[in-house]
Design a protein around this motif. Structure first.
Motif, PDB file in Angstrom:
ATOM      1  N   SER A  76       0.824  -1.209   0.000  1.00  0.00           N
ATOM      2  CA  SER A  76       0.000   0.000   0.000  1.00  0.00           C
ATOM      3  C   SER A  76       0.861   1.263   0.000  1.00  0.00           C
ATOM      4  N   LEU A  77       1.867   1.302   0.875  1.00  0.00           N
ATOM      5  CA  LEU A  77       2.691   2.501   0.967  1.00  0.00           C
ATOM      6  C   LEU A  77       3.655   2.625  -0.212  1.00  0.00           C
ATOM      7  N   THR A  78       4.051   1.503  -0.822  1.00  0.00           N
ATOM      8  CA  THR A  78       4.878   1.584  -2.030  1.00  0.00           C
ATOM      9  C   THR A  78       4.095   2.187  -3.184  1.00  0.00           C
ATOM     10  N   LEU A 186      13.660  28.565  -8.639  1.00  0.00           N
ATOM     11  CA  LEU A 186      12.200  28.596  -8.598  1.00  0.00           C
ATOM     12  C   LEU A 186      11.604  27.282  -8.089  1.00  0.00           C
ATOM     13  N   LEU A 187      12.175  26.162  -8.498  1.00  0.00           N
ATOM     14  CA  LEU A 187      11.622  24.882  -8.038  1.00  0.00           C
ATOM     15  C   LEU A 187      11.723  24.694  -6.524  1.00  0.00           C
ATOM     16  N   PRO A 188      12.863  25.013  -5.873  1.00  0.00           N
ATOM     17  CA  PRO A 188      12.910  24.812  -4.415  1.00  0.00           C
ATOM     18  C   PRO A 188      11.827  25.554  -3.643  1.00  0.00           C
ATOM     19  N   PRO A 189      11.622  26.873  -3.854  1.00  0.00           N
ATOM     20  CA  PRO A 189      10.524  27.510  -3.111  1.00  0.00           C
ATOM     21  C   PRO A 189       9.146  27.031  -3.544  1.00  0.00           C
ATOM     22  N   ALA A 190       9.001  26.594  -4.801  1.00  0.00           N
ATOM     23  CA  ALA A 190       7.706  26.053  -5.233  1.00  0.00           C
ATOM     24  C   ALA A 190       7.467  24.672  -4.644  1.00  0.00           C
ATOM     25  N   LEU A 191       8.552  23.919  -4.393  1.00  0.00           N
ATOM     26  CA  LEU A 191       8.421  22.569  -3.867  1.00  0.00           C
ATOM     27  C   LEU A 191       7.989  22.552  -2.408  1.00  0.00           C
ATOM     28  N   ALA A 192       8.349  23.599  -1.644  1.00  0.00           N
ATOM     29  CA  ALA A 192       8.028  23.611  -0.215  1.00  0.00           C
ATOM     30  C   ALA A 192       6.525  23.497   0.054  1.00  0.00           C
ATOM     31  N   PRO A 193       5.656  24.369  -0.507  1.00  0.00           N
ATOM     32  CA  PRO A 193       4.215  24.183  -0.246  1.00  0.00           C
ATOM     33  C   PRO A 193       3.667  22.903  -0.865  1.00  0.00           C
ATOM     34  N   CYS A 194       4.294  22.424  -1.954  1.00  0.00           N
ATOM     35  CA  CYS A 194       3.839  21.151  -2.538  1.00  0.00           C
ATOM     36  C   CYS A 194       4.105  19.989  -1.594  1.00  0.00           C
ATOM     37  N   LEU A 195       5.222  20.031  -0.883  1.00  0.00           N
ATOM     38  CA  LEU A 195       5.506  18.985   0.096  1.00  0.00           C
ATOM     39  C   LEU A 195       4.504  19.014   1.244  1.00  0.00           C
ATOM     40  N   VAL A 196       4.109  20.220   1.635  1.00  0.00           N
ATOM     41  CA  VAL A 196       3.084  20.336   2.680  1.00  0.00           C
ATOM     42  C   VAL A 196       1.778  19.700   2.203  1.00  0.00           C
ATOM     43  N   TYR A 197       1.396  20.008   0.958  1.00  0.00           N
ATOM     44  CA  TYR A 197       0.171  19.417   0.424  1.00  0.00           C
ATOM     45  C   TYR A 197       0.307  17.902   0.281  1.00  0.00           C
ATOM     46  N   ALA A 198       1.514  17.422  -0.066  1.00  0.00           N
ATOM     47  CA  ALA A 198       1.724  15.982  -0.235  1.00  0.00           C
ATOM     48  C   ALA A 198       1.466  15.228   1.052  1.00  0.00           C
ATOM     49  N   SER A 199       1.775  15.855   2.195  1.00  0.00           N
ATOM     50  CA  SER A 199       1.537  15.172   3.470  1.00  0.00           C
ATOM     51  C   SER A 199       0.052  14.916   3.690  1.00  0.00           C
ATOM     52  N   THR A 200      -0.794  15.811   3.212  1.00  0.00           N
ATOM     53  CA  THR A 200      -2.234  15.575   3.318  1.00  0.00           C
ATOM     54  C   THR A 200      -2.723  14.624   2.232  1.00  0.00           C
ATOM     55  N   ASP A 201      -1.990  14.568   1.127  1.00  0.00           N
ATOM     56  CA  ASP A 201      -2.409  13.728   0.008  1.00  0.00           C
ATOM     57  C   ASP A 201      -2.104  12.255   0.255  1.00  0.00           C
ATOM     58  N   VAL A 202      -1.184  11.970   1.189  1.00  0.00           N
ATOM     59  CA  VAL A 202      -0.851  10.581   1.490  1.00  0.00           C
ATOM     60  C   VAL A 202      -2.096   9.804   1.901  1.00  0.00           C
ATOM     61  N   GLY A 203      -2.856  10.365   2.818  1.00  0.00           N
ATOM     62  CA  GLY A 203      -4.055   9.688   3.288  1.00  0.00           C
ATOM     63  C   GLY A 203      -5.057   9.449   2.179  1.00  0.00           C
ATOM     64  N   MET A 204      -5.233  10.438   1.290  1.00  0.00           N
ATOM     65  CA  MET A 204      -6.181  10.282   0.191  1.00  0.00           C
ATOM     66  C   MET A 204      -5.750   9.171  -0.762  1.00  0.00           C
ATOM     67  N   ILE A 205      -4.462   9.080  -1.038  1.00  0.00           N
ATOM     68  CA  ILE A 205      -3.984   8.045  -1.964  1.00  0.00           C
ATOM     69  C   ILE A 205      -4.100   6.660  -1.326  1.00  0.00           C
ATOM     70  N   VAL A 206      -3.731   6.546  -0.040  1.00  0.00           N
ATOM     71  CA  VAL A 206      -3.883   5.261   0.654  1.00  0.00           C
ATOM     72  C   VAL A 206      -5.337   4.816   0.625  1.00  0.00           C
ATOM     73  N   LEU A 207      -6.231   5.740   0.882  1.00  0.00           N
ATOM     74  CA  LEU A 207      -7.657   5.410   0.870  1.00  0.00           C
ATOM     75  C   LEU A 207      -8.117   5.021  -0.531  1.00  0.00           C
ATOM     76  N   SER A 208      -7.596   5.706  -1.557  1.00  0.00           N
ATOM     77  CA  SER A 208      -7.981   5.377  -2.937  1.00  0.00           C
ATOM     78  C   SER A 208      -7.470   4.002  -3.335  1.00  0.00           C
ATOM     79  N   VAL A 209      -6.241   3.674  -2.951  1.00  0.00           N
ATOM     80  CA  VAL A 209      -5.693   2.349  -3.249  1.00  0.00           C
ATOM     81  C   VAL A 209      -6.543   1.272  -2.577  1.00  0.00           C
ATOM     82  N   ALA A 210      -6.894   1.504  -1.311  1.00  0.00           N
ATOM     83  CA  ALA A 210      -7.715   0.526  -0.596  1.00  0.00           C
ATOM     84  C   ALA A 210      -9.095   0.397  -1.226  1.00  0.00           C
ATOM     85  N   THR A 211      -9.667   1.515  -1.663  1.00  0.00           N
ATOM     86  CA  THR A 211     -11.004   1.488  -2.268  1.00  0.00           C
ATOM     87  C   THR A 211     -10.997   0.703  -3.568  1.00  0.00           C
TER      88      THR A 211
END
Length: 661
Positions: A76-78, A186-211
């Motif tokens: 699941s996590l892979t 430009l990519l490093p400062p743009a990547l910072a908020p994307c990483l924050v969003y990715a932490s919330t997206d982990v749960g959604m993807i795990v749930l989608s894989v399980a579904t």
């Protein structure tokens, strides 16, 4: 105190993320710690309850549930990590590129992002898997097709906000290419908020894989996956609770942990840590090593006060010659000029000051020849850098040709050093990059020695210590000196300083002005200084061009313009300068009205509405820049004024007014 607060914050974040970290670790170690093979069953041991031999019991085929849980975490996590990697990489790159390029590329990408975000993600995944069939690869592809869009939107917004920043102007001036600007800055400062969003997206993807696995469209049996375990345990909810509850609890714990972690990071408590994770690291040397040497030894020193013979030399000594410079921007269906017909020049070892109110066009006139304006600006006229075989026409240069000039033959010091310097990089990293771009660097130690020499030349104490500090750790004056060091890296012929002292106190102003004068004398550079303060330029400049409404209204040697001004606007600027000997309570003299309109918005003199000497001809006839004394020799640096009321010109009866402006 700060360290303890940071430690407590890290501890709280670690506690929130514990389930996520725990399952990630056990998933990696599953082949080592699993008590049995999750795919091998024993029908004689089916549906056994939890026991010391099987801590989570067995399923209907006699397979060990604990082993299946551990391998399920691995799968699941892979899959989640693969989807995140693809979505984060593709989305950030696409969004950053669109935000940087702007124009039709930005509009097209934005519309595509809007379409993808508006589609139900699960329906997209079901459609892809329905066409391609179940399987891990198809599952990753299906989830990635709709997961990239939010990252692209975040990165595009972040980069678009920095597209017109002075920081990028400084990078272009140093000759940095588009790839380096996007990848390193430009990519490093743009990547910072994307990483924050990715932490919330982990749960959604795990749930989608399980579904999807629960629906039979994800990971196919006999591989263990939490969603697949749920669907297999559903018929036995009453008789064998240990089949469905453990994977359900695991999915819930990971989703909640990921969401809580995302909320903490989004709140900003741990954002500095995220920024440190994506801070650019030192890159490899861009060019072969060259011997380090001080910038002060690269040019012949000149006398502190240039001799009169040099002041009256011909055009062969001019470093920059600008003729009929005009700059226009889109305005409705047409274009509006903000600079019209400006001509000026600056010679080697001399300082020209462009002076005027805010909005007068002085900064535009100074930066336009070097391509440092908005991409929508149209620049016409002529701007020639250098003389003889090295002379180059700057207007309409290609980006590649401009990179060979900006940062090498021309250096710029911008007004807002806090915006120009990247807050994620040290001062040494800024200067190192400038040194490498100009070909003076080599191995890191060689480049850093040149950097420290430049910082020392710019008047910064303890250059080695300053090179290790970040911009926010320096005062405003020290940041301006760091900018000067960056500008000097290419040993420029010309230095353009845009309001270099406007945000500093008077003591630091005096120090920076003395530094610029010393650099002019020691390095023999030509300088263009932009300022709104005649008192500042009177301590530094050799000649002055007074700008109003996008035009030069008076120009000439500093001493002449200051002591014998001809144009009423120049007199008004001088009257506004505080006088040390004035009695306490003396009010400043100000000019009536507001700053003038652009050159295309008035038929005559732009200053006519504020001028106490206005005549009928002033509002209908645009004044030409001419010598106040008509029989003066036609020298390039002669005193000139764009006023119809010269003492040598005839005036209609009753029109001439005398007295101070």
């Amino acid at each position: 105190m700060t360290g303890r607060r940071g430690g407590r914050a890290w501890t709280r974040t670690a506690l929130v993320a514990t389930p996520l970290i725990l399952f990630a670790v056990v998933g990696v170690l599953a082949p080592v710690i699993a008590p049995a093979d999750p795919t091998v069953g024993d029908l004689t041991a089916g549906l056994l309850p939890p026991s010391p031999e099987h801590p989570l019991g067995t399923d209907q085929l006699g397979r060990d549930q604990l082993s299946r849980m551990l391998y399920g975490a691995r799968i699941s996590l892979t899959v989640t990590a693969a989807v995140l990697a693809i979505a984060l990489t593709a989305g950030t790159a696409i969004g950053a590129l669109a935000g940087y390029l702007g124009g039709w590329v930005d509009r097209f990408v934005s519309r595509v992002i809007d379409v993808v975000v508006s589609l139900p993600g699960m329906l997209v995944a079901l459609a892809v898997i329905g066409v391609r069939g179940p399987g891990v690869e198809n599952l990753v592809l299906a989830l990635s097709l709709w997961s990239w869009a939010p990252y692209a939107r975040i990165a595009r917004a972040r980069v678009a906000g920095m597209r017109s920043s002075p920081h990028l102007d400084a990078l272009r001036l140093l000759g940095a290419g588009h790839g380096r600007i996007i990848g390193r800055h430009l990519l490093p400062p743009a990547l910072a908020p994307c990483l924050v969003y990715a932490s919330t997206d982990v749960g959604m993807i795990v749930l989608s894989v399980a579904t999807l696995s629960f629906l039979g469209l994800g990971v196919a049996p006999p591989h263990a996956e939490w969603g697949q375990m749920l669907i297999e345990g559903r018929p036995f909810l009453d008789s064998a609770w240990w089949l469905a509850y453990p994977p359900g609890i695991a999915i819930t714990a990971v989703v909640f942990a990921a969401n809580l972690l995302g909320e903490r990071l989004a709140a900003g408590e741990e954002r500095p840590s995220i920024l440190r994770l994506v801070r650019p690291r030192w890159s490899r040397p861009a060019r072969a090593p060259r011997p380090a040497h001080a910038a002060a030894t690269t040019k012949e020193p000149v006398a502190s006060t240039p001799p009169e013979a040099a002041r009256d030399s011909s055009e062969h000594d001019a470093v920059l010659r600008v003729r009929d410079l005009s700059v226009s921007y889109p305005d409705g269906g047409g274009r509006r000029r903000v600079v019209a017909g400006m001509s000026y020049e600056v010679r080697r070892g001399r300082i020209l000051a462009l002076v005027g109110e805010s909005g007068s066009g002085k900064t535009t006139a100074a930066l336009a020849p070097f391509g440092l304006l908005d991409p929508n600006a149209v620049v016409t006229g002529s701007a020639v850098l250098g003389t003889g075989a090295g002379a180059r026409q700057l207007v309409d240069l290609s980006p590649g040709e401009r990179r060979r000039i900006n940062g090498h033959r021309v250096g710029v010091v911008f007004q807002d050093s806090a915006s120009v310097l990247n807050p994620l990089r040290t001062i040494g990293a800024h200067v190192d990059e400038a040194v490498r771009n100009t070909g003076r660097g080599g191995r890191r130690a060689v480049t850093r020695r040149v950097t420290e020499e430049l910082l020392r030349l710019a008047g910064l104490p303890d250059p080695a210590k300053v090179a290790r500090e970040f911009p926010h750790q320096l005062s405003g004056g020290m940041r301006q000196r760091a900018q000067i060091a960056i500008a000097l890296a290419g040993e420029p012929e010309l230095l353009v300083a845009d309001e270099p002292t406007s945000a500093l106190d008077v003591t630091v102003q005096a120090q920076l002005l003395a530094l610029l004068a010393r650099l002019r004398d020691e390095l023999g550079m030509a300088m263009v200084v932009v300022s709104h303060d005649l008192a500042v330029v009177s301590r530094l400049a050799d000649s002055v061009a007074v700008v109003y409404g996008g035009r030069i209204v008076e120009s000439g040697p500093l001493a002449t313009v200051i002591t014998d001004p001809d144009h009423p606007y120049t007199r008004g600027l001088l009257d506004a300068v505080p006088r040390p000997g004035a009695a306490p309570g003396t009010r400043f003299r100000t000019m009536p009205g507001r700053a003038g309109a652009g050159p295309d918005e008035t038929e005559g003199c732009g200053f006519a509405s504020r001028c106490p000497l206005v005549a009928a001809a002033c509002v209908s006839e645009p004044p030409a820049l001419e010598a106040p004394v008509l029989d003066a020799p036609p020298r390039v640096d002669a005193h000139r004024s764009a006023c119809l009321r010269h003492p040598s010109r005839p005036a209609e009866a009753g029109e001439r007014s005398t007295g101070p402006c």
